[in-house]
Every structure is written in C-alpha cells, then in structure tokens.
Design a protein around this motif. Structure first.
Motif, PDB file in Angstrom:
ATOM      1  N   LYS A   1       1.607  -1.658   0.091  1.00 27.08           N
ATOM      2  CA  LYS A   1      -0.101   0.363   0.412  1.00 27.08           C
ATOM      3  C   LYS A   1       0.885   1.679   0.326  1.00 27.08           C
ATOM      4  O   LYS A   1       1.771   1.511   1.129  1.00 27.08           O
ATOM      5  CB  LYS A   1      -1.045   0.127   1.397  1.00 27.08           C
TER       6      LYS A   1
ATOM      7  N   THR B   1       2.910   2.668   5.786  1.00 29.51           N
ATOM      8  CA  THR B   1       2.541   1.435   6.283  1.00 29.51           C
ATOM      9  C   THR B   1       3.142   1.143   7.845  1.00 29.51           C
ATOM     10  O   THR B   1       4.122   1.855   8.112  1.00 29.51           O
ATOM     11  CB  THR B   1       4.314   1.403   5.151  1.00 29.51           C
TER      12      THR B   1
ATOM     13  N   ASP C   1       7.974  -4.907   4.187  1.00 33.02           N
ATOM     14  CA  ASP C   1       8.012  -3.511   3.815  1.00 33.02           C
ATOM     15  C   ASP C   1       7.896  -3.495   5.646  1.00 33.02           C
ATOM     16  O   ASP C   1       7.070  -3.032   5.919  1.00 33.02           O
ATOM     17  CB  ASP C   1       6.540  -3.584   3.406  1.00 33.02           C
TER      18      ASP C   1
HETATM   19 MG   LIG Z   1       5.208   2.425   2.660  1.00 36.41          MG
END
Ligand SMILES: [Mg+2]
Ligand SMILES: Nc1nc2c(ncn2[C@@H]2O[C@H](COP(=O)(O)OP(=O)(O)OP(=O)(O)O)[C@@H](O)[C@H]2O)c(=O)[nH]1
Length: 204
Positions: free
Chosen positions: A51, A59, A75
């Motif tokens: 995303k 995030t 991530d």
């Molecule tokens: Mg991010």
C-alpha cells in the motif's frame, strides 16, 4: 531474477507476531514517505501489492510478501513518524528496531532508502549510525525518487551522502543504488543483487 509470483503473506505489529523465520528475507526501511512500498511494487511488477500513500506513515505494520514461494520482501514502517527515541534506537518504530536487531540469519539484507533530492537528514544519519553499529545484517543504500531531478543532481547527492555520512559508519553499505518507481530505474540492479545473494548462500 524473474518474479513468477508475489503474494501478500501477513502483517505483524511486533517481532513476536512475525511468522516463524523460514525463508530468506530482504527488508526495506527508511523515513516515512521515502518510497519503500512503491519500490517493492516496482520490484515485483505489481502496482497495488504494497500500500502506497502520499500521507507519511501509511505502512504501520511489518508486511511480508512471499516471492516465487522461495523468499520474502519485507515492507517496514517508516521512521520519523513514530515514538520518541529510546537509547540509541533513534526515532523509529520499536517493532522495526526489534526486527532489525533480532530477526537473525533469515534477514539476508536490508535496503535503506534515502530521498535522493535532500541533503543528509538528521534522522537518516541517526538511523544508519544505529543500524551499522548495533545490528548484524548487511545493508545497502537506495537513493529514491531519482526521476524528480536531473541525473547529475542525484549523483551529487549520493557523493555528498557518501562523504558526510557513510565515511563515519561502523559498517559500510554493501552497495548503493539509485531508483525511481516512475521510470523503473534501479529495478534490475536490485533484483540482480537479491538473486546473487540468494545464489551465493544456496551454493554453500
Ligand atoms: Mg509504505
Ligand atoms: N516521483 C516519484 N514519486 C514516488 C516514488 N516513489 C514513491 N513516490 C511517491 O511518494 C509517496 C510515498 O510513497 P510510499 O511508497 O507510500 O512511501 P513509503 O516509504 O512506503 O511510506 P510509509 O509507508 O508512509 O513509510 C507516494 O505518493 C508515492 O507515489 C518515485 O520513485 N518517484
């Protein structure tokens, strides 16, 4: 390195909640909004897998993506948007610090993203100082958003960072990349590096 499959595996709020270490992991870390999630999407060739948002702090969890059912892209939440620092952990997410310090051998390599347009930022310097001194996994630097300025300006940025920041680090980065999620710069270089790291270990 060919990406045959890329799937979201899971999200974890803490190190304890991460999946059991099983496959090699390649982590992406850097200040909020520097382009970590966009770079992961570029690498896997899937726009919406991680995303992305114009608002910093998108995030919030540690997100694991399974690639070719053989290794993982991780991530991480960005720093500079979280709690106040505790000892030398600088101003970044506690779960991220735990992950980078304690994930162990499966964490094969971290890619630290730096905005290619900016002079060295205090937080990046603090983070890299901590990473180089207190953690074990090899890491590389990734100068992001290179499409936003001329190649020569990006090169000057990289040189300045190397002179003013990298020279003082306890452990130097393995490599330096420049990337753009817009014009795909750096994609094959980073995937090639991941391929080499996977191969060299497998050959042992
Ligand atoms: Mg991010
Ligand atoms: N021009 C340009 N914009 C980019 C690039 N990479 C990311 N962006 C934009 O920068 C913003 C932040 O990108 P993200 O990928 O969400 O950044 P992030 O580092 O994951 O951010 P957090 O999850 O909040 O820590 C978005 O608006 C992206 O479209 C790039 O290479 N070039």
């Amino acid at each position: 390195m060919k990406i045959a499959t890329a799937e979201f595996l899971t999200s974890a709020p803490t190190l304890a909640a991460c999946p059991p270490p099983a496959a090699p992991e390649f982590a992406f870390i850097g200040r909020s909004n520097v382009g970590k999630s966009s770079l992961i999407n570029l690498l896997v060739g899937r726009r919406g897998l991680a995303k992305v948002s114009e608002t910093p702090g998108k995030t919030q969890l540690i997100n694991f993506f399974s690639i070719n059912a053989a290794w993982l892209l991780v991530d991480l939440p960005g720093y500079g948007f979280a709690k106040v620092s505790k000892d030398r952990r600088a101003d970044f997410n506690e779960a991220v610090a735990d992950y980078l310090e304690q994930r162990g051998e499966v964490l094969r390599h971290s890619f630290v993203l730096i905005d290619s347009r900016l002079p060295p930022q205090k937080l990046d310097v603090a983070f890299l100082g901590w990473l180089a001194a207190e953690t074990a996994a090899p890491y590389s630097l990734v100068f992001s958003k290179a499409d936003k300025q001329s190649k020569s300006k990006t090169q000057l940025s990289v040189q300045r960072f190397s002179r003013e920041v990298v020279a003082d680090l306890a452990r130097p980065p393995v490599a330096t990349f420049t990337t753009s999620a817009v014009n795909r710069e750096g994609r094959s270089e980073i995937l090639g590096t991941i391929g080499t790291l996977l191969g060299s270990r497998a050959a042992k």
